[in-house]
Write a protein that holds these residues in place. Structure first.
Motif, PDB file in Angstrom:
ATOM      1  N   PHE A  49       0.858  -1.175   0.000  1.00  0.00           N
ATOM      2  CA  PHE A  49       0.000   0.000   0.000  1.00  0.00           C
ATOM      3  C   PHE A  49       0.900   1.232   0.000  1.00  0.00           C
ATOM      4  N   GLY A  50       0.349   2.325  -0.415  1.00  0.00           N
ATOM      5  CA  GLY A  50       1.159   3.537  -0.421  1.00  0.00           C
ATOM      6  C   GLY A  50       0.519   4.614  -1.244  1.00  0.00           C
ATOM      7  N   GLY A  51       1.359   5.405  -1.903  1.00  0.00           N
ATOM      8  CA  GLY A  51       0.875   6.480  -2.730  1.00  0.00           C
ATOM      9  C   GLY A  51       1.655   7.749  -2.498  1.00  0.00           C
ATOM     10  N   SER A  52       1.100   8.838  -2.994  1.00  0.00           N
ATOM     11  CA  SER A  52       1.768  10.126  -2.874  1.00  0.00           C
ATOM     12  C   SER A  52       0.757  11.180  -2.453  1.00  0.00           C
ATOM     13  N   PHE A  53       1.269  12.237  -1.851  1.00  0.00           N
ATOM     14  CA  PHE A  53       0.432  13.380  -1.517  1.00  0.00           C
ATOM     15  C   PHE A  53       1.272  14.639  -1.655  1.00  0.00           C
ATOM     16  N   TRP A  54       0.585  15.770  -1.872  1.00  0.00           N
ATOM     17  CA  TRP A  54       1.274  17.037  -2.045  1.00  0.00           C
ATOM     18  C   TRP A  54       0.425  18.135  -1.435  1.00  0.00           C
ATOM     19  N   LEU A  55       1.049  18.996  -0.657  1.00  0.00           N
ATOM     20  CA  LEU A  55       0.376  20.147  -0.058  1.00  0.00           C
ATOM     21  C   LEU A  55       1.190  21.393  -0.365  1.00  0.00           C
ATOM     22  N   SER A  56       0.552  22.380  -0.962  1.00  0.00           N
ATOM     23  CA  SER A  56       1.218  23.640  -1.259  1.00  0.00           C
ATOM     24  C   SER A  56       0.219  24.767  -1.016  1.00  0.00           C
ATOM     25  N   PHE A  57       0.586  25.702  -0.133  1.00  0.00           N
ATOM     26  CA  PHE A  57      -0.306  26.802   0.202  1.00  0.00           C
ATOM     27  C   PHE A  57       0.395  28.120  -0.089  1.00  0.00           C
ATOM     28  N   GLY A  58      -0.396  29.136  -0.340  1.00  0.00           N
ATOM     29  CA  GLY A  58       0.139  30.457  -0.665  1.00  0.00           C
ATOM     30  C   GLY A  58      -0.788  31.133  -1.645  1.00  0.00           C
ATOM     31  N   SER A  59      -0.215  31.876  -2.607  1.00  0.00           N
ATOM     32  CA  SER A  59      -1.055  32.505  -3.621  1.00  0.00           C
ATOM     33  C   SER A  59      -1.755  31.452  -4.479  1.00  0.00           C
ATOM     34  N   ILE A  65      -3.894  14.064  -3.407  1.00  0.00           N
ATOM     35  CA  ILE A  65      -3.900  12.821  -2.640  1.00  0.00           C
ATOM     36  C   ILE A  65      -4.091  11.686  -3.637  1.00  0.00           C
ATOM     37  N   ALA A  66      -3.143  10.747  -3.658  1.00  0.00           N
ATOM     38  CA  ALA A  66      -3.199   9.647  -4.634  1.00  0.00           C
ATOM     39  C   ALA A  66      -2.748   8.344  -3.983  1.00  0.00           C
ATOM     40  N   PRO A  67      -3.638   7.675  -3.219  1.00  0.00           N
ATOM     41  CA  PRO A  67      -3.266   6.380  -2.622  1.00  0.00           C
ATOM     42  C   PRO A  67      -3.271   5.266  -3.671  1.00  0.00           C
ATOM     43  N   VAL A  68      -2.467   4.227  -3.445  1.00  0.00           N
ATOM     44  CA  VAL A  68      -2.435   3.079  -4.359  1.00  0.00           C
ATOM     45  C   VAL A  68      -2.409   1.777  -3.568  1.00  0.00           C
ATOM     46  N   VAL A  69      -2.871   0.723  -4.242  1.00  0.00           N
ATOM     47  CA  VAL A  69      -2.734  -0.653  -3.764  1.00  0.00           C
ATOM     48  C   VAL A  69      -2.013  -1.407  -4.865  1.00  0.00           C
ATOM     49  N   GLY A  70      -0.973  -2.143  -4.499  1.00  0.00           N
ATOM     50  CA  GLY A  70      -0.188  -2.832  -5.519  1.00  0.00           C
ATOM     51  C   GLY A  70       0.203  -4.228  -5.115  1.00  0.00           C
ATOM     52  N   VAL A  71       0.824  -4.919  -6.068  1.00  0.00           N
ATOM     53  CA  VAL A  71       1.291  -6.284  -5.826  1.00  0.00           C
ATOM     54  C   VAL A  71       2.564  -6.514  -6.634  1.00  0.00           C
TER      55      VAL A  71
END
Length: 199
Positions: A49-59, A65-71
């Motif tokens: 299991f895993g994935g990626s996420f990104w948070l960017s705040f400002g102007s 949010i991109a979770p994944v399930v793999g094998v």
């Protein structure tokens, strides 16, 4: 003058081939034993299991949010899939992007320390990804021209990265990808640099 093979030369060739066969047979036998000894682990041990996420705040606010399930389908080949959600907001408008992605990774080698024994336990992999996103027409009016409220795009990304083991089953991955068929929606920076986690 024409050269004729004599019985002595033929016998020498046969002896050499027989000796070579005797040398090769134990190698093939050992491969067979290794293959029998290596049983395929059960599915629950090959899943991740895993994935990626990104948070960017400002102007500009950018949340992904991109979770994944793999094998692991083979010791060096992994496939995974999952949903993808993105939220963009700037001074003038905001939008939500929905989608899904699937990818395949080929790892070579899984542990760089096996090739260069310098204490770095890092894997190197190739990454091929197919991403399907649903976009809001009001945010990208020049591409859909108001035909519907939302429209979809499909993008193939190719690249690679490194995987740093953090534990027995967990790792952090640094990935660089290029969109092969980006239609100019401004979604991808080419290259895309991502950090993902697997556990």
């Amino acid at each position: 003058m024409q050269y004729r093979e004599g019985p002595l030369l033929r016998r020498s060739c046969l002896n050499a081939m027989f000796a070579l066969l005797l040398l090769i047979m134990p190698v093939f036998a050992s491969f067979g034993q290794v293959r029998q000894a290596q049983e395929v682990p059960p599915l629950r041990e090959r899943m991740f299991f895993g994935g990626s996420f990104w948070l960017s705040f400002g102007s500009i606010t950018n949340i992904q949010i991109a979770p994944v399930v793999g094998v692991w389908v083979l010791p060096r080949v992994a496939v995974a899939a999952g949903p993808d959600y993105r939220f963009y907001k700037d001074d003038y408008s905001q939008t939500s992007v929905y989608g899904a992605k699937g990818y395949i990774q080929y790892v070579f080698p899984r542990d760089l320390n096996n090739i260069l024994p310098i204490g770095i336990h890092t894997g190197i992999f190739l990454h091929l990804e197919d991403e399907f996103l649903n976009l809001e027409s009001a945010y990208w009016p020049m591409y859909n021209q108001g035909q519907s409220e939302r429209f979809s795009v499909n993008t193939v990304l190719l690249g690679g990265g490194i995987s740093q083991q953090m534990g027995a089953r967990s790792s952090v991955n640094f990935i660089v990808l290029w969109a092969l068929n980006d239609a100019g929606y401004g979604i991808y920076s080419n290259p895309e640099i991502m950090i993902s986690f697997n556990f």
